[in-house]
Design a protein around this motif. Structure first.
Motif, PDB file in Angstrom:
ATOM      1  N   PHE A 194       0.833  -1.200   0.000  1.00 51.26           N
ATOM      2  CA  PHE A 194       0.000   0.000   0.000  1.00 51.26           C
ATOM      3  C   PHE A 194       0.872   1.256   0.000  1.00 51.26           C
ATOM      4  CE2 PHE A 194      -2.707  -2.920   2.595  1.00 51.26           C
ATOM      5  CZ  PHE A 194      -3.825  -2.945   1.771  1.00 51.26           C
ATOM      6  N   ALA A 195       0.332   2.321  -0.549  1.00 45.20           N
ATOM      7  CA  ALA A 195       0.844   3.679  -0.332  1.00 45.20           C
ATOM      8  C   ALA A 195      -0.393   4.550  -0.172  1.00 45.20           C
ATOM      9  CB  ALA A 195       1.698   4.157  -1.492  1.00 45.20           C
ATOM     10  N   VAL A 196      -0.587   5.114   1.014  1.00 45.43           N
ATOM     11  CA  VAL A 196      -1.817   5.833   1.326  1.00 45.43           C
ATOM     12  C   VAL A 196      -1.508   7.307   1.546  1.00 45.43           C
ATOM     13  CG1 VAL A 196      -3.819   5.945   2.840  1.00 45.43           C
ATOM     14  CG2 VAL A 196      -2.725   3.733   2.401  1.00 45.43           C
ATOM     15  N   VAL A 197      -2.161   8.170   0.768  1.00 43.71           N
ATOM     16  CA  VAL A 197      -1.989   9.621   0.904  1.00 43.71           C
ATOM     17  C   VAL A 197      -3.060  10.200   1.815  1.00 43.71           C
ATOM     18  CG1 VAL A 197      -1.945  11.822  -0.322  1.00 43.71           C
ATOM     19  CG2 VAL A 197      -0.922   9.791  -1.370  1.00 43.71           C
ATOM     20  N   ASN A 198      -4.311   9.874   1.534  1.00 45.86           N
ATOM     21  CA  ASN A 198      -5.438  10.301   2.358  1.00 45.86           C
ATOM     22  C   ASN A 198      -6.608   9.377   2.081  1.00 45.86           C
ATOM     23  OD1 ASN A 198      -6.747  11.318  -0.069  1.00 45.86           O
ATOM     24  ND2 ASN A 198      -5.442  13.136   0.119  1.00 45.86           N
ATOM     25  N   ALA A 199      -7.756   9.694   2.636  1.00 44.65           N
ATOM     26  CA  ALA A 199      -8.910   8.802   2.518  1.00 44.65           C
ATOM     27  C   ALA A 199      -9.411   8.650   1.087  1.00 44.65           C
ATOM     28  CB  ALA A 199     -10.047   9.308   3.408  1.00 44.65           C
ATOM     29  N   LYS A 200      -9.010   9.563   0.195  1.00 48.03           N
ATOM     30  CA  LYS A 200      -9.462   9.499  -1.193  1.00 48.03           C
ATOM     31  C   LYS A 200      -8.338   9.235  -2.177  1.00 48.03           C
ATOM     32  CE  LYS A 200     -13.505  12.476  -0.548  1.00 48.03           C
ATOM     33  NZ  LYS A 200     -14.222  13.691  -1.032  1.00 48.03           N
ATOM     34  N   ASN A 201      -7.151   8.971  -1.663  1.00 42.74           N
ATOM     35  CA  ASN A 201      -6.002   8.708  -2.527  1.00 42.74           C
ATOM     36  C   ASN A 201      -5.127   7.627  -1.910  1.00 42.74           C
ATOM     37  OD1 ASN A 201      -5.732  10.920  -4.832  1.00 42.74           O
ATOM     38  ND2 ASN A 201      -6.509  11.947  -2.988  1.00 42.74           N
ATOM     39  N   ALA A 202      -5.132   6.463  -2.529  1.00 41.56           N
ATOM     40  CA  ALA A 202      -4.306   5.358  -2.058  1.00 41.56           C
ATOM     41  C   ALA A 202      -3.944   4.461  -3.231  1.00 41.56           C
ATOM     42  CB  ALA A 202      -5.027   4.560  -0.970  1.00 41.56           C
ATOM     43  N   TRP A 203      -2.847   3.733  -3.050  1.00 35.24           N
ATOM     44  CA  TRP A 203      -2.392   2.799  -4.064  1.00 35.24           C
ATOM     45  C   TRP A 203      -2.236   1.419  -3.447  1.00 35.24           C
ATOM     46  CZ3 TRP A 203      -2.215   4.230  -9.009  1.00 35.24           C
ATOM     47  CH2 TRP A 203      -2.158   5.605  -9.290  1.00 35.24           C
ATOM     48  N   MET A 204      -2.521   0.421  -4.247  1.00 36.18           N
ATOM     49  CA  MET A 204      -2.285  -0.958  -3.860  1.00 36.18           C
ATOM     50  C   MET A 204      -1.631  -1.658  -5.053  1.00 36.18           C
ATOM     51  SD  MET A 204      -4.969  -3.797  -2.327  1.00 36.18           S
ATOM     52  CE  MET A 204      -6.203  -3.439  -3.601  1.00 36.18           C
ATOM     53  N   THR A 205      -0.459  -2.212  -4.827  1.00 31.94           N
ATOM     54  CA  THR A 205       0.246  -2.904  -5.902  1.00 31.94           C
ATOM     55  C   THR A 205       0.296  -4.389  -5.627  1.00 31.94           C
ATOM     56  OG1 THR A 205       2.399  -2.575  -4.848  1.00 31.94           O
ATOM     57  CG2 THR A 205       1.657  -0.887  -6.392  1.00 31.94           C
ATOM     58  N   GLY A 206       0.503  -5.147  -6.703  1.00 36.28           N
ATOM     59  CA  GLY A 206       0.614  -6.588  -6.606  1.00 36.28           C
ATOM     60  C   GLY A 206       1.936  -7.055  -7.171  1.00 36.28           C
ATOM     61  N   TYR A 207       1.912  -8.182  -7.892  1.00 35.88           N
ATOM     62  CA  TYR A 207       3.143  -8.755  -8.412  1.00 35.88           C
ATOM     63  C   TYR A 207       3.320  -8.519  -9.902  1.00 35.88           C
ATOM     64  CZ  TYR A 207       3.167 -11.005  -3.879  1.00 35.88           C
ATOM     65  OH  TYR A 207       3.168 -11.232  -2.531  1.00 35.88           O
ATOM     66  N   GLY A 208       2.519  -7.650 -10.480  1.00 36.83           N
ATOM     67  CA  GLY A 208       2.620  -7.348 -11.887  1.00 36.83           C
ATOM     68  C   GLY A 208       2.639  -5.856 -12.137  1.00 36.83           C
ATOM     69  N   PRO A 209       2.689  -5.429 -13.393  1.00 32.45           N
ATOM     70  CA  PRO A 209       2.814  -4.012 -13.733  1.00 32.45           C
ATOM     71  C   PRO A 209       1.527  -3.201 -13.605  1.00 32.45           C
ATOM     72  CG  PRO A 209       2.723  -5.332 -15.725  1.00 32.45           C
ATOM     73  CD  PRO A 209       2.772  -6.299 -14.581  1.00 32.45           C
ATOM     74  N   VAL A 210       0.428  -3.835 -13.222  1.00 28.90           N
ATOM     75  CA  VAL A 210      -0.843  -3.125 -13.060  1.00 28.90           C
ATOM     76  C   VAL A 210      -1.219  -3.083 -11.583  1.00 28.90           C
ATOM     77  CG1 VAL A 210      -3.291  -3.041 -13.646  1.00 28.90           C
ATOM     78  CG2 VAL A 210      -1.630  -3.800 -15.360  1.00 28.90           C
ATOM     79  N   GLY A 211      -1.406  -1.874 -11.055  1.00 22.64           N
ATOM     80  CA  GLY A 211      -1.792  -1.712  -9.673  1.00 22.64           C
ATOM     81  C   GLY A 211      -3.231  -1.253  -9.555  1.00 22.64           C
ATOM     82  N   LYS A 212      -3.627  -0.912  -8.341  1.00 22.29           N
ATOM     83  CA  LYS A 212      -4.970  -0.422  -8.072  1.00 22.29           C
ATOM     84  C   LYS A 212      -4.896   0.963  -7.421  1.00 22.29           C
ATOM     85  CE  LYS A 212      -7.112  -4.412  -9.037  1.00 22.29           C
ATOM     86  NZ  LYS A 212      -8.134  -4.564 -10.098  1.00 22.29           N
ATOM     87  N   ARG A 213      -5.816   1.833  -7.830  1.00 20.97           N
ATOM     88  CA  ARG A 213      -5.888   3.169  -7.244  1.00 20.97           C
ATOM     89  C   ARG A 213      -7.229   3.349  -6.543  1.00 20.97           C
ATOM     90  NH1 ARG A 213      -6.283   9.068 -10.205  1.00 20.97           N
ATOM     91  NH2 ARG A 213      -5.751  10.313  -8.372  1.00 20.97           N
ATOM     92  N   TRP A 214      -7.194   3.885  -5.323  1.00 19.84           N
ATOM     93  CA  TRP A 214      -8.389   4.114  -4.511  1.00 19.84           C
ATOM     94  C   TRP A 214      -8.792   5.579  -4.605  1.00 19.84           C
ATOM     95  CZ3 TRP A 214     -12.167   1.668  -2.081  1.00 19.84           C
ATOM     96  CH2 TRP A 214     -12.867   2.296  -1.059  1.00 19.84           C
ATOM     97  N   ASN A 215     -10.075   5.851  -4.917  1.00 19.73           N
ATOM     98  CA  ASN A 215     -10.552   7.230  -5.050  1.00 19.73           C
ATOM     99  C   ASN A 215     -11.481   7.637  -3.916  1.00 19.73           C
ATOM    100  OD1 ASN A 215     -12.920   5.864  -5.563  1.00 19.73           O
ATOM    101  ND2 ASN A 215     -13.093   6.505  -7.708  1.00 19.73           N
ATOM    102  N   GLY A 216     -11.515   6.838  -2.872  1.00 22.71           N
ATOM    103  CA  GLY A 216     -12.394   7.114  -1.743  1.00 22.71           C
ATOM    104  C   GLY A 216     -13.641   6.264  -1.744  1.00 22.71           C
ATOM    105  N   THR A 217     -13.912   5.650  -2.903  1.00 25.66           N
ATOM    106  CA  THR A 217     -15.104   4.817  -3.028  1.00 25.66           C
ATOM    107  C   THR A 217     -14.789   3.416  -3.543  1.00 25.66           C
ATOM    108  OG1 THR A 217     -16.421   6.781  -3.525  1.00 25.66           O
ATOM    109  CG2 THR A 217     -17.396   4.645  -4.067  1.00 25.66           C
ATOM    110  N   ALA A 218     -13.891   3.334  -4.524  1.00 26.67           N
ATOM    111  CA  ALA A 218     -13.609   2.046  -5.156  1.00 26.67           C
ATOM    112  C   ALA A 218     -12.168   2.007  -5.662  1.00 26.67           C
ATOM    113  CB  ALA A 218     -14.570   1.809  -6.318  1.00 26.67           C
ATOM    114  N   TRP A 219     -11.693   0.788  -5.919  1.00 30.15           N
ATOM    115  CA  TRP A 219     -10.386   0.565  -6.515  1.00 30.15           C
ATOM    116  C   TRP A 219     -10.533   0.413  -8.026  1.00 30.15           C
ATOM    117  CZ3 TRP A 219      -6.051   0.902  -3.577  1.00 30.15           C
ATOM    118  CH2 TRP A 219      -6.184   0.726  -2.201  1.00 30.15           C
ATOM    119  N   SER A 220      -9.607   1.010  -8.767  1.00 33.52           N
ATOM    120  CA  SER A 220      -9.605   0.857 -10.222  1.00 33.52           C
ATOM    121  C   SER A 220      -8.198   0.542 -10.702  1.00 33.52           C
ATOM    122  CB  SER A 220     -10.112   2.132 -10.904  1.00 33.52           C
ATOM    123  OG  SER A 220      -9.285   3.233 -10.579  1.00 33.52           O
ATOM    124  N   ASP A 221      -8.079  -0.103 -11.858  1.00 35.58           N
ATOM    125  CA  ASP A 221      -6.772  -0.486 -12.393  1.00 35.58           C
ATOM    126  C   ASP A 221      -5.969   0.729 -12.834  1.00 35.58           C
ATOM    127  OD1 ASP A 221      -7.388  -3.101 -11.972  1.00 35.58           O
ATOM    128  OD2 ASP A 221      -7.782  -3.595 -14.073  1.00 35.58           O
TER     129      ASP A 221
END
Length: 371
Positions: free
Chosen positions: A155-182
């Motif tokens: 994880f890398a968390v900036v605030n409640a509406k900005n966060a990142w989640m990475t896995g084992y590949g080149p595509v991660g997930k971004r959190w916008n406060g409501t949902a995760w997107s690629d």
């Protein structure tokens, strides 16, 4: 803000045979790769053990994270009891955090937080099952679903509406406060850190190139940032990679790792990789054969802390002076480190891990720096 991560190396135990720092620990000119001689370190200090062995049976802490509001969290598992474990620093003392009763047996060592009311925790099953993704909003825990095709790792968390989640590949997930997107990162990230919603860095490798690599988020998209090619890498070995990245400022980013390099005789040895971004270019240095760096953290005063794979915790001041530190451990037990985090607004570094006895039985442990 940087997440915790379980390190694959042991942390600081009592140093034996002096305080020589093997490996290059000096930033070189941009674009160059040099080998430096060993760097002498001044006398070490001992960090106090502030929490140890509070649970029956085998227990472990595998990660720690500090939020900008000063809160600090550490996670792991009660192995013998088959329970999840999450701890929080409050009023200078560590206490257990209540988790959902239905959670089961998970290792909670991967954490991300922007405040005491915005905490992400990734549970890895210690018995069986799929990973569990939890979010704390200051009042309750919510469990999020994970797609079967995505295996989260950081994880890398900036605030409640900005966060990142990475896995084992080149595509991660971004959190916008409501949902995760690629979101395509473009490299295989091992670690990610974010200074703001428009300044994040990922460090890892590109498998096809057998080279360490870095990428930067500018608020809109990820782009790969050129990093000088390292010659002599043995491509038959495990992928050379950065293991950690620390974003201090827009013109001050540190990254550490290890690469398998062949010498003039064709013999391969892992060598530590130490790199710095000055806002315009990356500079880097390779350490001596047999070295490797696992984690880097700002000391809050222009310097950095590094965990290496020789069971040593090292400090580099803003002026470039190095010391090697040791951690206190009960008699007959050895200290193992799995994560460190600086408490916001201070120079205090918290270290989470375990102490083990001769039978390799682990007990949770938390240390605090002397500063």
């Amino acid at each position: 803000m940087k997440t915790s991560k379980k390190l694959a190396v042991a942390g600081s135990a009592v140093l034996a045979g002096g305080l020589a720092v093997t490996g290059a620990l000096v930033v070189t000119d941009p674009g160059e790769s040099k080998t430096a001689a060993s760097v002498g370190a001044s006398a070490a200090t001992v960090w106090p053990l502030v929490q140890s062995g509070a649970y029956s049976g085998t227990s472990q802490l595998n990660g720690i994270v500090a939020a900008p509001d000063g809160s600090v969290w550490a996670g792991g598992s009660l192995v013998t009891q088959r329970k999840s474990l999450l701890k929080k620093l409050s009023g200078g003392k560590w206490s257990d955090v209540a988790l959902p009763a239905s959670l089961g047996a998970y290792d909670m060592g991967t954490l991300g937080a922007s405040s005491a009311s915005d905490v992400w925790a990734l549970g890895r099953p210690t018995v069986s099952g799929a990973p569990a993704l939890l979010h704390w909003n200051g009042t309750k825990w919510a469990k999020s679903a994970l797609p079967a095709s995505f295996t989260p790792d950081q994880f890398a968390v900036v605030n409640a509406k900005n966060a990142w989640m990475t896995g084992y590949g080149p595509v991660g997930k971004r959190w916008n406060g409501t949902a995760w997107s690629d979101s395509t990162i473009g490299i295989n990230p091992v670690k990610i850190d974010a200074l703001s919603a428009s300044n994040a860095w990922a460090a890892g490798f590109v498998r096809e190139e057998a080279q360490p690599a870095v990428a930067r988020w500018n608020g809109t998209a990820w782009s790969r940032v050129p990093f000088p090619k390292i010659g002599g890498i043995d491509q038959s070995q495990r992928s050379p990679a950065f293991n950690d990245v620390e974003v201090v400022a827009a013109n001050d980013v540190w990254a550490v790792g290890a690469v398998p390099v062949k010498d003039a005789a064709g013999k391969t040895a892992m060598r530590s990789l130490f790199a710095h971004w000055n806002g315009a270019a990356w500079s880097h240095t390779l350490g001596a054969p047999g070295t490797g760096f696992a984690q880097v953290e700002s000391d809050g005063a222009g310097g950095i802390w590094i965990l290496d794979d020789t069971k040593t915790l090292r400090h580099r001041t803003a002026a470039g002076a190095w010391t090697a530190e040791t951690l206190a451990a009960p008699a007959g037990r050895t200290a193992l480190v799995y994560g460190m985090a600086r408490q916001a607004g201070t120079k205090t570094i918290w270290v989470a891990g375990n102490t083990i006895d001769a039978k390799r039985m682990a007990a949770t442990a938390i240390w605090r720096s002397n500063s």
